[in-house]
Design a protein around this motif. Structure first.
Motif, PDB file in Angstrom:
ATOM      1  N   THR A  25     -93.660 -38.710-105.623  1.00 38.46           N
ATOM      2  CA  THR A  25     -93.675 -39.050-104.376  1.00 38.46           C
ATOM      3  C   THR A  25     -93.846 -37.374-103.901  1.00 38.46           C
ATOM      4  OG1 THR A  25     -92.722 -41.064-104.110  1.00 38.46           O
ATOM      5  CG2 THR A  25     -92.714 -39.574-102.245  1.00 38.46           C
ATOM      6  N   VAL A  26     -92.876 -36.543-104.354  1.00 43.20           N
ATOM      7  CA  VAL A  26     -93.120 -35.170-104.037  1.00 43.20           C
ATOM      8  C   VAL A  26     -94.360 -34.517-104.285  1.00 43.20           C
ATOM      9  CG1 VAL A  26     -91.828 -33.061-104.585  1.00 43.20           C
ATOM     10  CG2 VAL A  26     -90.476 -34.993-103.857  1.00 43.20           C
ATOM     11  N   PHE A  36    -100.787 -33.238 -98.213  1.00 45.01           N
ATOM     12  CA  PHE A  36    -100.826 -32.514 -97.164  1.00 45.01           C
ATOM     13  C   PHE A  36    -100.912 -31.151 -96.998  1.00 45.01           C
ATOM     14  CE2 PHE A  36     -98.967 -36.625 -96.198  1.00 45.01           C
ATOM     15  CZ  PHE A  36     -99.455 -37.072 -95.068  1.00 45.01           C
ATOM     16  N   SER A  37    -100.715 -30.387 -98.095  1.00 39.35           N
ATOM     17  CA  SER A  37    -101.130 -28.924 -98.194  1.00 39.35           C
ATOM     18  C   SER A  37    -102.735 -28.825 -98.150  1.00 39.35           C
ATOM     19  CB  SER A  37    -100.591 -28.170 -99.694  1.00 39.35           C
ATOM     20  OG  SER A  37     -99.190 -28.326 -99.452  1.00 39.35           O
ATOM     21  N   ILE A  38    -103.412 -29.559 -98.937  1.00 41.57           N
ATOM     22  CA  ILE A  38    -104.820 -29.766 -98.836  1.00 41.57           C
ATOM     23  C   ILE A  38    -105.239 -30.088 -97.348  1.00 41.57           C
ATOM     24  CG2 ILE A  38    -106.964 -30.998 -99.601  1.00 41.57           C
ATOM     25  CD1 ILE A  38    -105.543 -31.195-102.484  1.00 41.57           C
ATOM     26  N   PHE A  87    -105.018 -26.456-104.823  1.00 42.35           N
ATOM     27  CA  PHE A  87    -105.201 -26.595-106.182  1.00 42.35           C
ATOM     28  C   PHE A  87    -105.673 -25.304-106.975  1.00 42.35           C
ATOM     29  CE2 PHE A  87    -109.049 -27.847-104.159  1.00 42.35           C
ATOM     30  CZ  PHE A  87    -110.127 -27.168-105.000  1.00 42.35           C
ATOM     31  N   ILE A  88    -106.187 -24.235-105.971  1.00 41.50           N
ATOM     32  CA  ILE A  88    -106.650 -22.955-106.475  1.00 41.50           C
ATOM     33  C   ILE A  88    -105.553 -22.226-106.937  1.00 41.50           C
ATOM     34  CG2 ILE A  88    -107.527 -20.770-105.638  1.00 41.50           C
ATOM     35  CD1 ILE A  88    -109.250 -22.485-103.564  1.00 41.50           C
ATOM     36  N   THR A  89    -104.250 -22.685-106.687  1.00 41.23           N
ATOM     37  CA  THR A  89    -103.097 -21.857-107.170  1.00 41.23           C
ATOM     38  C   THR A  89    -102.793 -21.937-108.530  1.00 41.23           C
ATOM     39  OG1 THR A  89    -101.666 -23.702-106.703  1.00 41.23           O
ATOM     40  CG2 THR A  89    -101.634 -21.958-104.935  1.00 41.23           C
ATOM     41  N   VAL A 116     -98.820 -25.096-107.198  1.00 37.25           N
ATOM     42  CA  VAL A 116     -97.576 -24.993-106.588  1.00 37.25           C
ATOM     43  C   VAL A 116     -97.005 -26.482-106.769  1.00 37.25           C
ATOM     44  CG1 VAL A 116     -96.676 -24.745-104.262  1.00 37.25           C
ATOM     45  CG2 VAL A 116     -98.447 -23.022-105.289  1.00 37.25           C
ATOM     46  N   TYR A 117     -97.721 -27.420-106.257  1.00 39.36           N
ATOM     47  CA  TYR A 117     -97.168 -28.820-106.060  1.00 39.36           C
ATOM     48  C   TYR A 117     -96.680 -29.331-107.459  1.00 39.36           C
ATOM     49  CZ  TYR A 117    -102.002 -30.340-106.992  1.00 39.36           C
ATOM     50  OH  TYR A 117    -103.237 -30.420-107.512  1.00 39.36           O
ATOM     51  N   ASP A 118     -97.186 -28.965-108.545  1.00 38.56           N
ATOM     52  CA  ASP A 118     -96.590 -29.428-109.800  1.00 38.56           C
ATOM     53  C   ASP A 118     -95.296 -28.668-110.060  1.00 38.56           C
ATOM     54  OD1 ASP A 118     -98.152 -31.161-111.069  1.00 38.56           O
ATOM     55  OD2 ASP A 118     -99.737 -29.724-111.577  1.00 38.56           O
ATOM     56  N   ILE A 119     -95.313 -27.369-109.966  1.00 43.61           N
ATOM     57  CA  ILE A 119     -94.158 -26.532-109.809  1.00 43.61           C
ATOM     58  C   ILE A 119     -93.040 -27.002-109.157  1.00 43.61           C
ATOM     59  CG2 ILE A 119     -92.942 -24.270-109.652  1.00 43.61           C
ATOM     60  CD1 ILE A 119     -95.742 -22.989-110.650  1.00 43.61           C
TER      61      ILE A 119
END
Length: 146
Positions: free
Chosen positions: A102-103, A110-112, A119-121, A131-134
């Protein structure tokens, strides 16, 4: 049983809705009500995508259909160590929990939607993590045997 004509009407109504609220250009004649409706449609879409991704990553073996077809899956990752080129040792590499899924989905979508293509990170972090994976404590890996 619906007739072919009523099915055509429903299809036309959906096409008309999409044309009116998504494709048409917003100009000075667009009302606040139209903008609010567009925002509601966009928000509902993002929420549905988050639910879909959460269910796929948590409950369907760690992969959306696209990741599955590419031989990828999402697993938990507290630490990752380079073993050799293109090989990373991931600990614990277990199935993703509902909360982590969920996180990840919320952060990603919502970042996109509100910031930029986050995803460019993956170009800037070790082992191509985003970032969202980290934040979620996950990593995308190749499936074994896939």
């Amino acid at each position: 049983m619906p007739s072919a004509n009523s099915t055509q009407t429903v299809t036309w109504d959906i096409a008309k809705f999409i044309t009116h609220f998504i494709i048409e250009e917003i100009d000075e004649n667009t009302s606040i009500e139209d903008l609010q409706k567009m925002m509601v449609v966009a928000l509902v879409y993002r929420v549905l995508v988050c639910v879909y991704e959460t269910i796929c990553i948590w409950g369907a073996g760690g992969a959306t259909p696209g990741k599955f077809l590419l031989g990828l899956r999402v697993v938990t990752c507290d630490t990752s160590t380079m073993v050799r080129p293109n090989r990373v040792f991931v600990v614990p590499a277990s199935n993703v929990s509902l909360s982590a899924s969920t996180v990840r989905a919320l952060n990603k979508n919502f970042s996109i939607a509100f910031l930029f293509p986050i995803f460019i990170t993956l170009l800037f972090f070790q082992h191509n993590r985003t970032v969202y994976d980290i934040v979620a404590g996950t990593i995308v890996v190749q499936r074994r045997g896939g």
